[in-house]
Write a protein that holds these residues in place. Structure first.
Motif, PDB file in Angstrom:
ATOM      1  N   ASN A   1       0.840  -1.198   0.000  1.00  0.00           N
ATOM      2  CA  ASN A   1       0.000   0.000   0.000  1.00  0.00           C
ATOM      3  C   ASN A   1       0.880   1.255   0.000  1.00  0.00           C
ATOM      4  N   HIS A   2       0.257   2.388  -0.254  1.00  0.00           N
ATOM      5  CA  HIS A   2       1.021   3.624  -0.412  1.00  0.00           C
ATOM      6  C   HIS A   2       1.799   3.983   0.861  1.00  0.00           C
ATOM      7  N   ARG A   3       1.183   3.745   1.994  1.00  0.00           N
ATOM      8  CA  ARG A   3       1.850   4.085   3.259  1.00  0.00           C
ATOM      9  C   ARG A   3       3.135   3.281   3.434  1.00  0.00           C
ATOM     10  N   LEU A   4       3.087   1.986   3.151  1.00  0.00           N
ATOM     11  CA  LEU A   4       4.278   1.148   3.287  1.00  0.00           C
ATOM     12  C   LEU A   4       5.349   1.566   2.289  1.00  0.00           C
ATOM     13  N   CYS A   5       4.935   1.888   1.071  1.00  0.00           N
ATOM     14  CA  CYS A   5       5.899   2.312   0.048  1.00  0.00           C
ATOM     15  C   CYS A   5       6.647   3.574   0.491  1.00  0.00           C
ATOM     16  N   VAL A   6       5.904   4.524   1.028  1.00  0.00           N
ATOM     17  CA  VAL A   6       6.530   5.771   1.507  1.00  0.00           C
ATOM     18  C   VAL A   6       7.480   5.471   2.666  1.00  0.00           C
ATOM     19  N   GLN A   7       7.060   4.597   3.578  1.00  0.00           N
ATOM     20  CA  GLN A   7       7.907   4.251   4.714  1.00  0.00           C
ATOM     21  C   GLN A   7       9.192   3.561   4.263  1.00  0.00           C
ATOM     22  N   LEU A   8       9.085   2.682   3.268  1.00  0.00           N
ATOM     23  CA  LEU A   8      10.265   1.983   2.759  1.00  0.00           C
ATOM     24  C   LEU A   8      11.250   2.947   2.104  1.00  0.00           C
ATOM     25  N   VAL A   9      10.715   3.915   1.347  1.00  0.00           N
ATOM     26  CA  VAL A   9      11.586   4.895   0.689  1.00  0.00           C
ATOM     27  C   VAL A   9      12.257   5.799   1.723  1.00  0.00           C
ATOM     28  N   ILE A  10      11.487   6.306   2.676  1.00  0.00           N
ATOM     29  CA  ILE A  10      12.060   7.175   3.712  1.00  0.00           C
ATOM     30  C   ILE A  10      13.096   6.410   4.536  1.00  0.00           C
ATOM     31  N   GLY A  11      12.771   5.157   4.850  1.00  0.00           N
ATOM     32  CA  GLY A  11      13.714   4.327   5.590  1.00  0.00           C
ATOM     33  C   GLY A  11      15.017   4.119   4.834  1.00  0.00           C
ATOM     34  N   SER A  12      14.926   3.939   3.511  1.00  0.00           N
ATOM     35  CA  SER A  12      16.129   3.774   2.689  1.00  0.00           C
ATOM     36  C   SER A  12      16.999   5.019   2.724  1.00  0.00           C
ATOM     37  N   TRP A  13      16.360   6.188   2.749  1.00  0.00           N
ATOM     38  CA  TRP A  13      17.110   7.440   2.732  1.00  0.00           C
ATOM     39  C   TRP A  13      17.781   7.739   4.069  1.00  0.00           C
ATOM     40  N   ILE A  14      17.109   7.450   5.179  1.00  0.00           N
ATOM     41  CA  ILE A  14      17.627   7.907   6.472  1.00  0.00           C
ATOM     42  C   ILE A  14      18.434   6.852   7.233  1.00  0.00           C
ATOM     43  N   THR A  15      18.308   5.576   6.864  1.00  0.00           N
ATOM     44  CA  THR A  15      18.995   4.525   7.611  1.00  0.00           C
ATOM     45  C   THR A  15      20.505   4.702   7.580  1.00  0.00           C
ATOM     46  N   CYS A  16      21.036   5.120   6.427  1.00  0.00           N
ATOM     47  CA  CYS A  16      22.493   5.212   6.264  1.00  0.00           C
ATOM     48  C   CYS A  16      23.103   6.414   6.969  1.00  0.00           C
ATOM     49  N   ILE A  17      22.304   7.435   7.258  1.00  0.00           N
ATOM     50  CA  ILE A  17      22.867   8.716   7.701  1.00  0.00           C
ATOM     51  C   ILE A  17      23.780   8.586   8.922  1.00  0.00           C
ATOM     52  N   PRO A  18      23.346   7.965  10.038  1.00  0.00           N
ATOM     53  CA  PRO A  18      24.255   7.904  11.202  1.00  0.00           C
ATOM     54  C   PRO A  18      25.518   7.100  10.936  1.00  0.00           C
ATOM     55  N   PHE A  19      25.395   6.019  10.152  1.00  0.00           N
ATOM     56  CA  PHE A  19      26.575   5.199   9.843  1.00  0.00           C
ATOM     57  C   PHE A  19      27.587   5.980   9.018  1.00  0.00           C
ATOM     58  N   GLN A  20      27.107   6.666   7.979  1.00  0.00           N
ATOM     59  CA  GLN A  20      28.028   7.373   7.095  1.00  0.00           C
ATOM     60  C   GLN A  20      28.583   8.642   7.739  1.00  0.00           C
ATOM     61  N   MET A  21      27.795   9.268   8.610  1.00  0.00           N
ATOM     62  CA  MET A  21      28.334  10.413   9.362  1.00  0.00           C
ATOM     63  C   MET A  21      29.469   9.951  10.270  1.00  0.00           C
ATOM     64  N   GLY A  22      29.263   8.828  10.950  1.00  0.00           N
ATOM     65  CA  GLY A  22      30.298   8.292  11.829  1.00  0.00           C
ATOM     66  C   GLY A  22      31.540   7.884  11.060  1.00  0.00           C
ATOM     67  N   GLN A  23      31.337   7.251   9.920  1.00  0.00           N
ATOM     68  CA  GLN A  23      32.472   6.811   9.118  1.00  0.00           C
ATOM     69  C   GLN A  23      33.263   8.002   8.579  1.00  0.00           C
ATOM     70  N   THR A  24      32.548   9.026   8.103  1.00  0.00           N
ATOM     71  CA  THR A  24      33.221  10.230   7.593  1.00  0.00           C
ATOM     72  C   THR A  24      33.995  10.922   8.712  1.00  0.00           C
ATOM     73  N   TYR A  25      33.401  11.003   9.893  1.00  0.00           N
ATOM     74  CA  TYR A  25      34.090  11.630  11.033  1.00  0.00           C
ATOM     75  C   TYR A  25      35.360  10.861  11.380  1.00  0.00           C
ATOM     76  N   GLN A  26      35.285   9.537  11.365  1.00  0.00           N
ATOM     77  CA  GLN A  26      36.457   8.717  11.680  1.00  0.00           C
ATOM     78  C   GLN A  26      37.583   8.956  10.679  1.00  0.00           C
ATOM     79  N   ILE A  27      37.246   9.045   9.398  1.00  0.00           N
ATOM     80  CA  ILE A  27      38.268   9.243   8.364  1.00  0.00           C
ATOM     81  C   ILE A  27      38.948  10.596   8.541  1.00  0.00           C
ATOM     82  N   PHE A  28      38.162  11.639   8.756  1.00  0.00           N
ATOM     83  CA  PHE A  28      38.733  12.991   8.819  1.00  0.00           C
ATOM     84  C   PHE A  28      39.238  13.354  10.209  1.00  0.00           C
ATOM     85  N   SER A  29      39.171  12.421  11.142  1.00  0.00           N
ATOM     86  CA  SER A  29      39.829  12.602  12.432  1.00  0.00           C
ATOM     87  C   SER A  29      41.269  12.106  12.391  1.00  0.00           C
TER      88      SER A  29
END
Length: 318
Positions: free
Chosen positions: A148-176
């Motif tokens: 259904n439309h609600r699940l589709c939107v949730q899956l897309v939003i989840g795909s976009w935001i799931t990586c953010i904390p991991f990649q922020m942490g990884q970028t911080y580690q590299i540039f530290s």
């Protein structure tokens, strides 16, 4: 605070040079005779990527026949590709045109974060699209209820935001890390492997983090896609008519081609042993998943999809 090596001392000294620290993106500086050819080539590719993915995004939003979950995911995928290629190609074109290859530390870190974030989002979105095809083929009667439309939107939003904390942490580690000596990055964008080579400390912990994040956002989605398609193929082979089997295979083959091209080149880049890393190989592989895949995706999806071709024809007629 960053550490730089002084010739008179064995150990790096700490210095507050964050504001002035710059890297140099060498890109294709070793091919000066091809400078304007590469500029024209990459500019043409950039325009083609924006136009082709933009057209797919537009027709999937406007055409009433393309309002199913599959095309909802495809429109988001096309938008993602436009964002992804815009993180690397404009600066590469600027460097080729002006020969000003310097990039400030903050800009380099920002570029790395967005490249990693968008790449991880693409991996997750590809697995979501595989799940959509699994439900459509293996559970067709329940497809409208499940996807259904609600699940589709949730899956897309989840795909976009799931990586953010991991990649922020990884970028911080590299540039530290403390960077010593040369600040020349033998690449056309700020990527992890060439930056780790500039560090003047042991980077084994950072390399392990790279492997862990790559497993989470490359291998796990690949296994989910593999599981989905094993079920899909099993179901397709049980279909009574050859026409039904052909249609089902045609629907899924485009997605499989994109998965192999993107995840294949990405996994080779980040998961192969450090000893086998060569700067030229890394650049070639990076061209595959940052430029070639966004260029080929619209071709793969449009030429193998009758609904998209029909919607494109109606748009052109209008």
């Amino acid at each position: 605070m960053y550490l730089f090596q002084d010739e008179s001392q064995d150990k790096p000294q700490e210095a507050n040079v964050t504001a002035s620290l710059e890297f140099v993106l060498l890109g294709f500086a070793d091919k000066p005779h091809l400078r304007w050819f590469l500029f024209g080539l990459f500019l043409s590719i950039y325009i083609l990527i924006l136009m082709s993915n933009g057209i797919i995004f537009l027709i999937t939003k406007l055409d009433p026949a393309l309002q199913s979950p599959m095309y909802f995911f495809l429109s988001n995928f096309s938008f993602l590709e436009m964002c992804y290629v815009s993180v690397t190609l404009p600066r590469m074109l600027r460097d080729l045109g002006t020969q000003r290859r310097r990039i400030p530390l903050v800009a380099c870190a920002t570029q790395m974060f967005f490249v990693l974030e968008l790449a991880g989002t693409e991996c997750l979105l590809l697995s979501v699209m595989a799940y959509d095809r699994y439900v459509a083929i293996c559970h067709p009667l329940h497809y409208p209820l499940i996807m259904n439309h609600r699940l589709c939107v949730q899956l897309v939003i989840g795909s976009w935001i799931t990586c953010i904390p991991f990649q922020m942490g990884q970028t911080y580690q590299i540039f530290s890390l403390p960077f010593c000596g040369s600040k020349e990055i033998n690449h056309f964008f700020c990527d992890i492997p060439p930056l780790l080579k500039l560090a003047c400390v042991d980077t084994s912990v950072n390399e392990m983090l790279v492997y862990i994040v790559a497993v989470l956002f490359v291998i796990v989605p690949f296994l989910l896609i593999l599981g989905s398609y094993s079920k899909i193929i099993s179901t397709i082979l049980k279909l009574p008519s050859a026409a039904s089997r052909s249609k089902a295979f045609s629907t899924c083959s485009s997605h499989v081609m994109v998965v192999v091209l993107f995840l294949g080149s990405g996994s080779i880049t980040y998961l192969r042993p450090k000893s086998s890393h060569t700067e030229e190989t890394d650049k070639v592989l990076s061209l595959f998943y940052t430029i070639l895949t966004p260029l080929l995706n619209p071709v793969i999806y449009s030429l193998r999809n009758k609904d998209v071709i029909m919607a494109l024809r109606k748009l052109l007629c209008k």
